[in-house]
Enzyme design. Sequence first.
Site, PDB file in Angstrom:
ATOM      1  N   GLN A 258       0.829  -1.200   0.000  1.00 20.50           N
ATOM      2  CA  GLN A 258       0.000   0.000   0.000  1.00 20.50           C
ATOM      3  C   GLN A 258       0.864   1.251   0.000  1.00 20.50           C
ATOM      4  O   GLN A 258       0.629   2.194  -0.746  1.00 20.50           O
ATOM      5  CB  GLN A 258      -0.902  -0.004   1.232  1.00 20.50           C
ATOM      6  N   GLU A 326     -10.353   0.906   3.130  1.00 20.64           N
ATOM      7  CA  GLU A 326     -10.515   0.414   1.764  1.00 20.64           C
ATOM      8  C   GLU A 326     -10.182  -1.082   1.696  1.00 20.64           C
ATOM      9  O   GLU A 326     -10.942  -1.875   1.157  1.00 20.64           O
ATOM     10  CB  GLU A 326      -9.561   1.217   0.872  1.00 20.64           C
ATOM     11  N   HIS A 327      -9.022  -1.454   2.245  1.00 20.29           N
ATOM     12  CA  HIS A 327      -8.571  -2.844   2.248  1.00 20.29           C
ATOM     13  C   HIS A 327      -8.369  -3.319   3.680  1.00 20.29           C
ATOM     14  O   HIS A 327      -7.745  -2.622   4.472  1.00 20.29           O
ATOM     15  CB  HIS A 327      -7.225  -2.988   1.528  1.00 20.29           C
TER      16      HIS A 327
END
Lengths: 429, 429
Positions: A258, A326-327
């Site tokens: 990320q 988001e993740h």
Amino acid sequence: MRRLDSSTKGFAEAFDVLVNDRRETDSDVSSIVEQTIRNVRARGDVTLLEMTRRFDGFDLNKEGWQVDASTCRAAFDGLAPDLRDALNLAAKRIEAYHKAQLPKDRDYTDKAGVRLGARWSAVDAAGVYVPGGRAAYPSSVLMNAIPAKVAGVERLVMVTPTPGGEVNPTVMAAAHLAGVDEIWRVGGAQAIAALAYGTDRIRPVDVITGPGNAWVAEAKRQLYGVVGIDMVAGPSEIVVVADAKNKAEWIAADLLSQAEHDPTSQSILFTDNAAFADKVALAVDAQIAGLATGAVAKQSWSANGAIIVVKNLEDAMPLVNRLAAEHLELAVDDDRAEALFDLVRHAGSVFLGRMTPEAIGDYIAGPNHVLPTGRRARFSSGLSVLDFMKRTSFIALDAQSIKAIGPAAATLADAEGLPAHAASVRKRL
Amino acid sequence: MRRLDSSTKGFAEAFDVLVNDRRETDSDVSSIVEQTIRNVRARGDVTLLEMTRRFDGFDLNKEGWQVDASTCRAAFDGLAPDLRDALNLAAKRIEAYHKAQLPKDRDYTDKAGVRLGARWSAVDAAGVYVPGGRAAYPSSVLMNAIPAKVAGVERLVMVTPTPGGEVNPTVMAAAHLAGVDEIWRVGGAQAIAALAYGTDRIRPVDVITGPGNAWVAEAKRQLYGVVGIDMVAGPSEIVVVADAKNKAEWIAADLLSQAEHDPTSQSILFTDNAAFADKVALAVDAQIAGLATGAVAKQSWSANGAIIVVKNLEDAMPLVNRLAAEHLELAVDDDRAEALFDLVRHAGSVFLGRMTPEAIGDYIAGPNHVLPTGRRARFSSGLSVLDFMKRTSFIALDAQSIKAIGPAAATLADAEGLPAHAASVRKRL
């Protein structure tokens, strides 16, 4: 990197700071974008031509406004075989996942004899923005274009800047594979405005999706309502929940996957083991040193990274929900991953178990990688075929069923002081 | 009222004008709303107190910030029996239609051994705006609140201005019936800002829906992304497609049921018979004279109404699709209505046959009456339970399935220049 411990004094306040830290530049793009939109509405292609010359350094009239289908096909045919196979596999899996999302129409008659239902249909035309330069990702082309085609969109238009006139062959190969119908070599807020309002050359579309820089995102936000848009997107983020049975270097790689995107990206680890936290922190630093993207990853990890030690992972889940990431990786044994997943209220996409790194979702698994960021998973979802479709409800009465429900409608119309509403019903009773 | 004939010269241009006529005031509300939002963020309840005193003419601290549950229950119990029955029937039918909308979760393992799926969940909290004064409609309360409750929203907050301190009992009765959890006596852009960001008194929500004036609509538009919103709403409209076998006064009433809402509303009739067009025009004028809402209806019909004579009704459908109207009546025999409906590409809601006046959908049929306006049915849908829900996708690999699809992910990560992505996969292979 911030290191927090849920058992220490002041944790609640420190965690609040993390939750409320928006990482979004509140810079003054709004008025610039407003002006750009006005210019495109007033002067159309002339504005596109001028801005492309100025920002991308080439002349659309000389080098061509569009990338044609044969160029895209040639780019696809010219790919290295393993990359072509990988793109093909990704496209097939994305298509399969999104096909199963197609909504069903409804059509039924209820006990009162009223026929009711809803029909879904695709929008006529959709536009996909694909950034140029460093962030020109073929995976983004697939993730935006395939759901549109699965939805049944007849005209799928891609806009992408080609700085210095350079066309990215892998992006064009992906456009070929995904079935994009038109590609225009324009970018920025002006490309979004052109898609929304149309110009002499570019016909308008109904929905615009795809990632972009702050100007692109602001243009989409301002034009929401003129067209449909996918979402308001911010910097990307990952939350990893991991116990000490993981390999520290796997988890470090996940956090870095990320962080390497952008300095504004955010990677957060929750673990129940302080020694494991130390190991991961060391592994992150060690891996950064060897990464081609290390400089970006280091900035992101230093400024926005966090490791949070909690008493047990179940306790972490309310905190995870507040982040609405988001993740979300749940890197624990499979049955425990399932139990933790049951505690998840808000997340864009969840990666279950030790063998599911988030990058699998970026490329190949099938679910969409366009996901809500900046805590927006509290109220929004990843991109899907529904973003390219709309639902038309319908009602049919006959002489009998209007007698059953008509009088109540007239009563309500009377109560709201709308006599023509009431009359339109009563005349038929 | 404009009268057009599709067989005359200049029709295409005249119809273009009709399609592109937005009827939306581009007045300078944007900067005022921006300032209001800033004030609410900075000063919270103090701003609400001051603005309510100024615009609604009462003191929240003296008369109370909230309407309590017992007041709403008393309002419901005090309704005239026929109105209470009508509200009850409406609520039941709306609930039934929206329950059938609830999406199904997915959870499956594909041929590669990859487990994939999606889970739907409700947002934690939703806010419903209900206008005060003339446009305070109990039907709007039901149409916004019931889908939220069906979706599973735990905290449903209503905001509504109470000008002069007057609480509308029918609206409160509807709030009771729909299960609204909190009611705050604030309105305008300041109420939307309070719901989005929260104040000391009002906790923030995740999604805001409901109709409002230009300031409310602009506040929702500006705060889209901070919270979810239902849609950007504009003036209401109806398109009626009718043959000469209809009673002219029924069709006139249908056109007026839209026109009586607001001077900016629009009613358009397509018919294949010029004599019938004349009859409807006369009937509209005759009915306006007898309506309590006649002044508004007259303004709307004069400024925005249209009657369009076409050769045959099938030919009208491409024109109807260009208008992408909020409401579309197909007032023809049932089988022909079905055939025309098959030609509809864009419409918010369709009313089939001669016995289905649009007002039935406003109140009692079951489908939502919050529908896309201003040609937005090209890309958006009426309000549904989905507006109060979000989808979390999930992925689970194991040691076998990562071997099946992991290498392709790593290849794609390499091609995109994201080595940490590739490493997070390869370490697990």
